[in-house]
Design a protein around this motif. Structure first.
Motif, PDB file in Angstrom:
ATOM      1  N   PHE A 135      26.697  -9.663 -30.289  1.00  0.00           N
ATOM      2  CA  PHE A 135      27.774  -8.708 -30.033  1.00  0.00           C
ATOM      3  C   PHE A 135      28.574  -9.227 -28.848  1.00  0.00           C
ATOM      4  O   PHE A 135      28.067  -9.329 -27.737  1.00  0.00           O
ATOM      5  CB  PHE A 135      27.262  -7.298 -29.742  1.00  0.00           C
ATOM      6  CG  PHE A 135      28.366  -6.274 -29.776  1.00  0.00           C
ATOM      7  CD1 PHE A 135      28.685  -5.631 -30.959  1.00  0.00           C
ATOM      8  CD2 PHE A 135      29.120  -5.991 -28.642  1.00  0.00           C
ATOM      9  CE1 PHE A 135      29.728  -4.708 -31.015  1.00  0.00           C
ATOM     10  CE2 PHE A 135      30.162  -5.076 -28.687  1.00  0.00           C
ATOM     11  CZ  PHE A 135      30.465  -4.434 -29.877  1.00  0.00           C
ATOM     12  N   TYR A 139      37.041  -7.539 -27.311  1.00  0.00           N
ATOM     13  CA  TYR A 139      37.515  -7.085 -28.619  1.00  0.00           C
ATOM     14  C   TYR A 139      38.576  -8.019 -29.196  1.00  0.00           C
ATOM     15  O   TYR A 139      39.565  -8.353 -28.540  1.00  0.00           O
ATOM     16  CB  TYR A 139      38.088  -5.671 -28.505  1.00  0.00           C
ATOM     17  CG  TYR A 139      38.540  -5.103 -29.830  1.00  0.00           C
ATOM     18  CD1 TYR A 139      37.605  -4.715 -30.782  1.00  0.00           C
ATOM     19  CD2 TYR A 139      39.889  -4.974 -30.135  1.00  0.00           C
ATOM     20  CE1 TYR A 139      38.007  -4.204 -32.009  1.00  0.00           C
ATOM     21  CE2 TYR A 139      40.297  -4.465 -31.354  1.00  0.00           C
ATOM     22  CZ  TYR A 139      39.352  -4.083 -32.290  1.00  0.00           C
ATOM     23  OH  TYR A 139      39.753  -3.590 -33.503  1.00  0.00           O
ATOM     24  N   THR A 160      31.867  -7.199 -39.408  1.00  0.00           N
ATOM     25  CA  THR A 160      32.643  -5.972 -39.191  1.00  0.00           C
ATOM     26  C   THR A 160      31.907  -4.700 -39.597  1.00  0.00           C
ATOM     27  O   THR A 160      32.456  -3.607 -39.452  1.00  0.00           O
ATOM     28  CB  THR A 160      33.967  -6.043 -39.980  1.00  0.00           C
ATOM     29  OG1 THR A 160      33.681  -6.217 -41.376  1.00  0.00           O
ATOM     30  CG2 THR A 160      34.826  -7.212 -39.492  1.00  0.00           C
ATOM     31  N   PRO A 163      28.241  -2.057 -36.308  1.00  0.00           N
ATOM     32  CA  PRO A 163      28.717  -1.707 -34.957  1.00  0.00           C
ATOM     33  C   PRO A 163      27.621  -1.362 -33.960  1.00  0.00           C
ATOM     34  O   PRO A 163      27.887  -1.298 -32.758  1.00  0.00           O
ATOM     35  CB  PRO A 163      29.621  -0.500 -35.213  1.00  0.00           C
ATOM     36  CG  PRO A 163      29.091   0.106 -36.480  1.00  0.00           C
ATOM     37  CD  PRO A 163      28.660  -1.062 -37.314  1.00  0.00           C
ATOM     38  N   ASN A 167      28.826  -8.182 -33.940  1.00  0.00           N
ATOM     39  CA  ASN A 167      30.170  -8.406 -34.482  1.00  0.00           C
ATOM     40  C   ASN A 167      30.466  -9.892 -34.698  1.00  0.00           C
ATOM     41  O   ASN A 167      31.578 -10.257 -35.057  1.00  0.00           O
ATOM     42  CB  ASN A 167      31.244  -7.764 -33.599  1.00  0.00           C
ATOM     43  CG  ASN A 167      31.225  -8.265 -32.165  1.00  0.00           C
ATOM     44  OD1 ASN A 167      30.577  -9.259 -31.843  1.00  0.00           O
ATOM     45  ND2 ASN A 167      31.933  -7.566 -31.290  1.00  0.00           N
TER      46      ASN A 167
END
Length: 213
Positions: A135, A139, A160, A163, A167
């Motif tokens: 992760f 972003y 995707t 969460p 990612n």
């Protein structure tokens, strides 16, 4: 209930965001002490840039080492099931039987310093063959036409639909590089990592999946 993992609010807070994500990944929301969130933010963002501005060089290795020890001691005092270990330099490898690979096999999480144009912290949450579930708290949208082309190089895959876990899927080969490309750990003398466990859910080595390159 497990929380969604979160993204950094500024260009500089990958350290506290990733450490907070490790806690969110390992523990249910109802278990997490507010003290943990408070002190992560208090002790991170301790580095100064060339202009003397605090926080604008992110979080130092010293702060991560301190928080690793603080979290372990907090767990002992509060009977909270957390255990942490700070690794540096040639301890930070992803070879078979390494401490990081073993931690991922046992259900732990690993905060890892890599490069993303600049030094950057990401969270490792699992292993699948020769790839690591990651992760990244910075972003990005994979369909953004202005996204850096380096994100599409070999060994980097966007995820995707997870969460609460990942990612990115990053190859061990890429992560292990000694250069400064995207998601490479870089020279051994610069490497650092923090291994974190929920000791109530940690798997024993006998029940862990064997890692084969």
């Amino acid at each position: 209930m497990k929380n969604l993992l979160i993204y950094q609010s500024t260009e500089y807070d990958c350290g506290p965001t990733t450490l907070t994500n490790a806690i969110r990944y390992l523990f249910d929301r109802e278990e997490i002490y507010p003290d943990i969130v408070k002190y992560i933010m208090l002790y991170c963002l301790d580095s100064y840039n060339e202009a003397g501005e605090v926080g604008k060089r992110g979080t130092s290795a010293s702060a991560m080492m301190f928080l690793s020890n603080w979290l372990t001691q907090f767990g002992q005092v509060k009977n909270f099931p957390i255990s942490c270990n700070f690794l540096a330099k040639d301890e930070v490898v992803l070879s078979e039987n390494s401490r990081i690979v073993g931690a991922l096999q046992q259900g732990g999480a690993v905060l890892l310093r890599v490069y993303l144009e600049v030094p950057h912290y990401i969270l490792l949450t699992g292993i699948s063959g020769s790839d690591i579930y990651v992760f990244d708290p910075y972003y990005e949208e994979p369909d953004d036409p202005e996204l850096d082309k380096e994100f599409f190089e070999e060994g980097i895959t966007f995820i995707t639909d997870q969460p609460k876990r990942a990612n990115r899927l990053i190859s061990i080969t890429r992560l292990s590089c000694t250069g400064v490309g995207f998601y490479e750990m870089g020279p051994y003398e610069e490497r650092e990592a923090v291994i974190l466990f929920n000791t109530n859910t940690r798997k024993t080595p006998e029940n862990s999946i064997e890692y084969i390159i």
